[in-house]
Design an enzyme around this catalytic site. Structure first.
Site, short mmCIF file in Angstrom:
data_model
loop_
_atom_site.label_atom_id
_atom_site.label_comp_id
_atom_site.label_asym_id
_atom_site.label_seq_id
_atom_site.Cartn_x
_atom_site.Cartn_y
_atom_site.Cartn_z
N GLY A 318 -2.87 3.25 3.09
CA GLY A 318 -2.55 1.96 2.49
C GLY A 318 -3.78 1.07 2.47
N SER A 319 -3.55 -0.22 2.70
CA SER A 319 -4.66 -1.18 2.56
C SER A 319 -5.73 -1.02 3.62
CB SER A 319 -4.10 -2.60 2.60
OG SER A 319 -3.20 -2.78 1.54
N THR A 320 -5.44 -0.30 4.71
CA THR A 320 -6.50 -0.12 5.71
C THR A 320 -7.66 0.67 5.12
OG1 THR A 320 -5.49 1.92 6.52
CG2 THR A 320 -4.86 -0.10 7.63
N PHE A 321 -7.41 1.30 3.97
CA PHE A 321 -8.44 2.11 3.33
C PHE A 321 -9.45 1.25 2.58
CE2 PHE A 321 -9.70 5.22 -0.10
CZ PHE A 321 -10.25 6.17 0.75
N LYS A 322 -9.13 -0.04 2.43
CA LYS A 322 -9.94 -0.87 1.53
C LYS A 322 -11.39 -1.04 2.01
CE LYS A 322 -6.04 -3.16 -0.62
NZ LYS A 322 -5.07 -4.27 -0.56
#
Lengths: 623, 381
Positions: A318-322
């Site tokens: 999810g957004s932790t990949f950003k």
């Protein structure tokens, strides 16, 4: 002619001589054979049938496993047990029948004994009953004449004082199967166990040690008359883990009833301080064979207690990949920290519309704002500019979707898709795949351990590998000093831009994870939320406006993720938390990460002492 | 009559060559391999898997190989002798540098998926090379010590290399094999006496340079009770099994030789024990008799051969076979130290089977071409 015949004559003489010699030599062997089989045969036959010399292997104690402070995580317990040597009794059933009149055997035990008797050769002892009491032993000794083939023997059994707290890391042992026994004769000994999971499996050979041997003179019914000779084996090596068992216990406690996992790393050297998976199981149950009911309960449980979710659970980041997308873009110069992107709430690519999580959009944002607000459109666009292959390369560099070589055989590698991978799967790579990869969805799958490694690498800029083994057989393993790890090779300026965004997520007004703020003056936590959809949200649902994932059935709710490091200025802990179907990272995972970080920071002085290389530098801080 | 004329003419037709093969000898080899099958069937726990079925396949392959070689003209083989020797020598050097470590020694190399043990090939190549060397030698030249130096080196260099592997047993076998070739070629007795004296002088010095495990082997041999749990344990177990067999044996598949599972190599080194336990002294003696017949058959071929190359070749091959048999059987009865030598055509193992059958191919070629005339014989003076 003379020349011809003489050598030939000599040859004939000598060939006959040699042939005679060889026949004589074989004749001597024949005579020796007569002596061995017929003359001495009777004596040896007696030796074989009655008073025989029997060589037995003695199992070495299995190496113990400790945490970083010397707390025993896996040890051995003395175990008095009754063994049966089938060839020393005329009737196994009678012996076992007599035995169960003295010490009752359950049907389940009886089935196991029969199975093992069938599997082993008749001279190999089979365990009849473990953990005999003194009373049982006395009764067995008194009734010895009725129990031919039974002998009482002392062995060891595996003990896990930490129980389910570290079940997934330490692993467990179980009786060897036939394939194992073929590889090492020591494993046919009764009571021997082999590592089946976790550290027990990874370091199994070292933990096992080398068998000793003892030569015994035994009489016709198998009673030992005297010990002739004994060679001690080598005990198994002791393994010291990087785990802090007390911290682990606190972390597991924090996870409560959720199906969740959390990893705490020291980002400076990659030492795994805690790796908790909930729910857990009792590793000692494997020791003597798991009952079928227990097994069914474990495998049917949808919270999968046997799976080490921290190392083998695969989740969309999810957004932790950003941060990985941002670093890929910065490294490829497709984005600079000052570039602004406008978010109207969606991004149209071709005829597909990709939505931001905020329906109204974020307006104009730079990288700092993009991370702080976790703006999806910002990262859709960044991913579009950068391309999947460069994003995948950066993600791999940061430890995502790669084999981290952790000492857990169950650990999985996950996946960061590349164009090549998709084509090898027989599909075309679409631009839409790149877009959704920008927010960590799509085909991307990572483990919580990888997430913790990722945040550790971002925090320190070092290529630290997570590891669990601190000492093996008393020697400190390489990798415990920060200098053991090379630099990631990323510009500090770019790393700092990303870290500042992570700082803002938690500490600035308007950040997505205010709940993760530390209640400590002067110590800041930087982090990033994430929620990973497990089910594609249809456009229809979204456009009807009242889509609320919290109302979905449990197994359809998104996973909640949070990654963090602290203290912001000098990172000492990197944490990842994944709560399965926890819905939103900010509400569920972030407070958990904060609490775990507080636990770690509170234990900080203790941990500091355990790092010999650090003591001088940090001991200088004013009191 | 017809047949005779065909042989006299040196053009050997394929049919006549096939006719010349000693089929009775091949029957002996088949019987031996069948005994091996029985032994391995029993060692496999009463099953053709994992040993016996593979054993018989290898034997079939070896038999084809042997018959093919038997049809090759002996004069061509003689020309091949030295090239074969140097190829084997190169392989030995290769194994010393790049070989795999097996049980603490570099003994084999892998080539095209096959494990090759160059020391096995060296035994055959050495026999061929020495036979070729002494084939040309007149009585006078054999008396000349200078003439003996090159063949002596041809023996000592591989012996040295095999010692370095380290493989004491095979080194001794190669050295003895070389000595037998010298003896058969007609080298004077006193020269051997001199050599024996020299070895007696050097041996104590050499002993100090042996590896610990080799020393241990020798001391275990001299006093087997000194290490009853180590190497000597195998021999004690072997003796118990032999004793249990008695005069008539315990019967096929009924040997308690399953106990020998404590022996790591019952399907290879200790297969004789296994057979002698099940078939008793009678069976063991019959097996020894069969092995003896095969050795004597080889010697008979040597004696009937009409050229020196074939004579020496056949004698060398027969002796090589004898060495295998003697060392293996003596070993399992504890007469000589344990040394990893298989019982040919009986023990499980591919490399040994192929080299032994290769040797029998050479032997049979010497038999088929026993009347061949070597063109260069007259040039020798």
């Amino acid at each position: 002619m003379r020349r011809e015949t003489r050598p030939s004559g000599v040859f004939t003489r000598r060939a006959l001589l040699l042939a005679g010699g060889q026949v004589a030599a074989l004749g001597v062997l024949g005579a020796k054979l007569y002596q061995a089989q017929v003359v001495e045969g009777a004596r040896y036959k007696l030796l074989a049938r009655t008073n025989r010399v029997s060589a037995r292997l003695i199992a070495p104690p299995r190496g113990r496993i400790f945490d970083r402070f010397g707390t025993v995580l896996a040890g051995n317990k003395t175990n008095w047990r009754a063994l049966l040597i089938a060839e020393q009794t005329d009737d196994v059933d009678t012996t076992l029948g007599n035995f169960s009149r003295i010490v009752p055997l359950t049907e389940y035990e009886r089935a196991r004994i029969d199975r093992e008797l069938r599997r082993h050769r008749r001279f190999i002892p089979v365990t009849v009953r473990d953990f005999l009491t003194w009373e049982d032993m006395a009764r067995i000794e008194v009734n010895a004449p009725d129990l031919p083939g039974i002998l009482v023997d002392v062995g060891q059994t595996r003990l896990y004082p930490s129980g389910e707290v570290l079940a997934h890391v330490v692993g467990y042992v179980a009786p060897p199967n036939e394939a194992d026994v073929g590889a090492d004769p020591m494993l046919s000994l009764p009571g021997i166990r082999v590592g089946r999971a976790g550290i027990e499996k990874y370091h199994d050979i070292a933990l096992r040690g080398r068998a000793g041997a003892v030569q015994l003179e035994v009489n016709a019914v198998g009673r030992v008359i005297r010990e002739l000779d004994r060679q001690e084996g080598t005990p198994g090596a002791e393994v010291g883990l990087t785990i802090d068992a007390a911290l682990q216990q606190q972390v597991l406690g924090r996870l409560g009833d959720d199906s969740a996992s959390a990893v705490v790393l020291d980002p400076r050297n990659g030492e795994v301080l805690a790796m908790a998976t909930n729910p857990s199981f009792d590793p000692t149950l494997f020791n003597s064979g798991v009952s079928q009911a227990q097994w069914i309960e474990w495998t049917r449980n949808r919270r999968a207690p046997l799976i080490n979710k921290a190392a083998a659970g695969l989740y969309s980041p999810g957004s932790t990949f950003k941060m990985a997308v941002a670093l890929a873009a910065l490294d490829a110069h497709t984005l600079s920290p000052g570039d602004r992107i406008t978010c109207p709430g969606y991004l149209d690519v071709g005829d597909t519309r990709f939505h931001c999580w905020s329906r109204y959009g974020h307006g104009s944002l730079d990288l700092h704002g993009g991370i702080m607000h976790s703006c999806d459109v910002f990262f859709y666009e960044t991913a579009r500019r950068t391309g999947i292959d460069r994003i995948a390369a950066m993600a791999h560099r940061l430890g995502l979707g790669v084999d981290l070589a952790i000492e857990l055989p169950e650990a999985r590698s996950g996946l960061i898709p590349t164009r090549e991978w998709r084509i090898a799967e027989g599909h075309a790579w679409n631009i839409g795949d790149t877009i959704v990869s920008g927010i960590g969805q799509g085909y991307i799958e990572v483990t919580p351990l990888q997430l913790a490694t990722y945040v550790a690498r971002v925090a320190t800029g070092r290529l630290v590998q997570p590891h669990l083994t601190r000492t093996l057989g008393g020697t400190l393993q390489k990798g415990s000093r920060p200098e053991d790890w090379p630099s990631l090779g990323l510009l500090e300026r770019e790393l700092r831009a990303v870290r500042q965004g992570m700082y803002a997520v938690v500490n600035d007004a308007g950040g997505t994870a205010p709940h993760a703020r530390l209640p400590l003056p002067g110590v800041a936590l930087a982090g990033k939320t994430g929620s990973a959809q497990v089910r594609r949200v249809s456009r229809e649902l979204r456009e009807h406006g009242n889509f609320n994932s919290a109302k979905l059935p449990w197994e359809w709710r998104p996973h909640a993720l949070f990654v963090a490091f602290a203290p912001y200025d000098a990172p000492r802990y990197a944490v990842s938390v994944v709560v399965e179907h926890g819905n939103a990272g900010a509400d569920v995972a972030a407070p958990l990460a904060r609490d775990i970080m507080m636990d770690a920071l509170t234990r900080d002085p203790v941990n500091r002492q355990s790092l010999p290389g650090q003591r001088v530098a940090e001991g200088a801080t004013p009191t | 009559m017809m047949q005779r004329r065909l042989i006299r003419e040196t053009s050997f037709g394929l049919t006549s060559k096939l006719w010349q093969i000693s089929w009775s000898y091949i029957v002996l080899l088949c019987v031996l391999a069948a005994i091996g099958y029985a032994g391995l069937y029993s060692a496999g726990g009463g099953s053709p898997e994992p040993y016996a079925s593979r054993h018989i396949l290898r034997f079939a392959f070896g038999l084809v190989l042997m018959l093919s070689i038997a049809l090759v003209d002996i004069r061509f083989l003689a020309r091949l002798a030295w090239p074969a020797y140097f190829v084997s020598l190169a392989l030995l050097i290769l194994v010393a540098r790049y070989g795999h470590i097996g049980k603490g020694a570099q003994r084999w190399i892998e080539f095209a998926g096959l494990q090759i043990q160059p020391s096995e090939f060296m035994k055959l190549a050495l026999v061929m090379a020495l036979a070729s060397w002494f084939h040309r030698a007149s009585w006078q030249r054999i008396g000349n010590p200078l003439f003996l130096i090159p063949p002596a080196l041809a023996v000592l260099v591989p012996v040295g290399l095999i010692l370095k592997e380290p493989n004491l047993g095979t080194a001794v076998i190669v050295a003895v094999l070389g000595g037998v070739m010298f003896l058969a070629a007609g080298v004077r007795w006193w020269k051997f006496a001199l050599l024996a004296g020299a070895i007696g002088f050097v041996a104590p010095v050499a002993y100090n340079h042996l590896h610990d495990y080799q020393k241990a082997r020798i001391t275990t041999f001299l006093n087997p009770e000194s290490d009853p749990l180590g190497a000597g344990y195998n021999i004690i177990q072997s003796k118990i099994a032999l004793g249990a067999g008695g005069m008539w044996g315990e019967g096929f598949l009924r040997g308690t030789q399953n106990h020998l599972n404590f022996l790591p190599e019952k399907q290879t080194d200790f297969i004789f024990t296994s057979l002698a336990e099940e078939f008793g002294f009678v069976g063991g003696l019959a097996l020894l008799g069969l092995l003896c017949l095969i050795v004597l058959g080889g010697m008979a071929i040597a004696l009937r051969c009409r050229h020196q190359f074939g004579r020496l070749l056949a004698l060398g091959i027969a002796t090589n076979f004898f060495m295998y048999v003697f060392v293996n059987v003596a070993m399992v009865m504890g007469v000589i130290p344990v040394g990893g030598v298989p019982l040919p055509l009986v023990s499980h193992g591919g490399s040994a089977m192929i080299t032994v059958m290769l040797g029998f191919g050479l032997l049979m070629s010497a038999h088929v071409h026993r009347n061949a005339e070597f063109a260069d014989r007259r040039d020798e003076l």
